[in-house]
Motif scaffolding. Structure first.
Motif, mmCIF file in Angstrom:
data_model
loop_
_atom_site.group_PDB
_atom_site.id
_atom_site.type_symbol
_atom_site.label_atom_id
_atom_site.label_comp_id
_atom_site.label_asym_id
_atom_site.label_seq_id
_atom_site.Cartn_x
_atom_site.Cartn_y
_atom_site.Cartn_z
ATOM 1 N N ASP A 64 0.866 -1.177 0.000
ATOM 2 C CA ASP A 64 0.000 0.000 0.000
ATOM 3 C C ASP A 64 0.901 1.224 0.000
ATOM 4 N N TRP A 65 1.525 1.454 -1.167
ATOM 5 C CA TRP A 65 2.536 2.502 -1.243
ATOM 6 C C TRP A 65 1.944 3.898 -1.083
ATOM 7 N N ALA A 66 0.675 4.063 -1.457
ATOM 8 C CA ALA A 66 0.041 5.378 -1.290
ATOM 9 C C ALA A 66 -0.037 5.744 0.190
ATOM 10 N N GLU A 67 -0.440 4.772 1.031
ATOM 11 C CA GLU A 67 -0.527 5.033 2.466
ATOM 12 C C GLU A 67 0.857 5.327 3.038
ATOM 13 N N ALA A 68 1.878 4.591 2.549
ATOM 14 C CA ALA A 68 3.244 4.824 3.019
ATOM 15 C C ALA A 68 3.735 6.206 2.612
ATOM 16 N N MET A 69 3.378 6.650 1.403
ATOM 17 C CA MET A 69 3.775 7.986 0.978
ATOM 18 C C MET A 69 3.109 9.056 1.827
ATOM 19 N N LEU A 70 1.823 8.864 2.145
ATOM 20 C CA LEU A 70 1.110 9.834 2.968
ATOM 21 C C LEU A 70 1.704 9.892 4.375
ATOM 22 N N ARG A 71 2.136 8.763 4.909
ATOM 23 C CA ARG A 71 2.818 8.776 6.208
ATOM 24 C C ARG A 71 4.089 9.601 6.125
ATOM 25 N N SER A 72 4.835 9.417 5.043
ATOM 26 C CA SER A 72 6.103 10.119 4.879
ATOM 27 C C SER A 72 5.901 11.623 4.763
ATOM 28 N N THR A 73 4.810 12.034 4.146
ATOM 29 C CA THR A 73 4.565 13.462 3.902
ATOM 30 C C THR A 73 3.710 14.110 4.979
ATOM 31 N N GLY A 74 3.431 13.372 6.052
ATOM 32 C CA GLY A 74 2.589 13.927 7.094
ATOM 33 C C GLY A 74 1.144 14.075 6.674
ATOM 34 N N ALA A 88 -3.049 8.697 -3.304
ATOM 35 C CA ALA A 88 -1.840 9.475 -3.034
ATOM 36 C C ALA A 88 -1.933 10.916 -3.519
ATOM 37 N N THR A 89 -3.044 11.264 -4.175
ATOM 38 C CA THR A 89 -3.203 12.583 -4.769
ATOM 39 C C THR A 89 -3.997 13.505 -3.841
#
Length: 342
Positions: A217-227, A249-250
């Motif tokens: 679930d890379w979108a969720e991981a990206m959102l974690r990274s970006t706060g 992720a958008t």
């Protein structure tokens, strides 16, 4: 001269090196001595009969390259012998308002002979002079990724200072998107299955990196990274098979320029949450490369900021099949080049 032809379109093994007469430019055309050429995924599709129809066995492939003007056809002005030039792959799409299905009728490496020869002929109107400060490698790598990314990220996406841009994978498109985003003052997020490639992306300026193999679930991981911040602009190389995660992720009122379908075949149409697409007021645009003006803008920025496009490996002209096999294995990061006349 030496040239490679696509043959029967049964794959890379169908490529044939031949001797051909030097092409002569007609009115409004120029002849180029090719310096170097670069590979794109579309070149593999051409060789496998999955891109372009009714192509002759004698078609010369490759849509990216840089050459030096060897001869001018009748009526050509503003260019001189010796100038280095590049051109968009759609040589008839010159500016805004000029797009239509007709542009596919002169698509370098597909419906028109491409760059994998010692000398080629192109329409003079499509040629763009390369500044002295831009290297042969960067110039040879730029046409397809430069026009496409500029279209998706700037002309459509309006990415700029403070925006968050997302690209998927570490091929030539995504890495140029990274370099362009940083030059524009944007923040950048990128995905890959390789920690080593993500480390290299961070060295190039990526602010957020996600290993999608470790994080399905890379979108969720990206959102974690970006706060929790979604991407304002997405350069989408995955297509509909992963579109649900791309939407996730958008950001609200984000822009997705979709340029490929690397995560699935054209027949893959899994469901995605259309409600999220609507609720976020996301704009989606299909990107079929870009016109000459977009490529010229990308080239100007490369020259202005001293950008060197990322080149993974360079092959000799006689080793063109090996270069395509290397691209096909997918282990590269950035562009794969073929040295034609250096």
């Amino acid at each position: 001269m030496k040239a490679w032809q696509i043959g029967k379109r049964q794959g890379i093994d169908g490529l044939r090196q031949v001797e051909r007469d030097h092409p002569v430019p007609g009115p409004g055309e120029i002849a180029l001595d090719v310096i170097a050429a670069a590979l794109n995924h579309r070149d593999l599709m051409v060789l496998r009969g999955k891109y372009g129809s009714d192509l002759p066995d004698t078609r010369i492939p490759l849509s990216d390259g840089v050459g030096r003007i060897a001869a001018l056809g009748e009526g050509v002005s503003g260019l001189e012998e010796g100038h280095r030039v590049i051109a968009p792959n759609f040589t008839g799409w010159l500016d805004n308002g000029g797009y239509g299905f007709h542009v596919f009728g002169h698509d370098l490496g597909v419906t028109a002979d491409g760059w994998l020869a010692e000398r080629i002929v192109i329409p003079a109107a499509a040629a763009i002079k390369v500044p002295d400060s831009v290297s042969d490698d960067s110039a040879a790598s730029l046409a397809v990724v430069g026009a496409t990314v500029w279209h998706a990220m700037v002309a459509f996406g309006q990415a700029g200072d403070g925006d968050l841009v997302l690209a998927q994978g570490t091929g030539g498109v995504s890495l140029f998107a990274l370099q362009l985003a940083k030059a524009l003052g944007a923040t950048f997020a990128i995905t890959s299955s390789s920690d080593e490639k993500l480390e290299r992306a961070r060295e190039l300026g990526a602010d957020h990196t996600v290993n999608y193999r470790d994080n399905p679930d890379w979108a969720e991981a990206m959102l974690r990274s970006t706060g929790g911040r979604g991407a304002d602009v997405v350069v989408d190389t995955l297509g509909f098979d992963s579109f649900g995660q791309t939407i996730a992720a958008t950001a609200v009122e984000g822009r997705i320029g979709t340029i490929g379908a690397l995560s699935g075949s054209p027949r893959d149409r899994p469901d995605f949450d259309q409600g999220s697409l609507i609720a976020k007021n996301i704009a989606v645009k299909g990107i079929a490369s870009g016109h000459r003006g977009m490529l010229a803008s990308a080239l100007d920025l490369v020259a202005q900021h001293g950008i060197e496009l990322v080149v993974d490996r360079t092959f000799a002209f006689d080793d063109a099949p090996a270069a395509l096999e290397y691209l096909d294995r997918g282990a590269h990061m950035g562009k794969v080049l073929i040295d034609v006349a250096r």
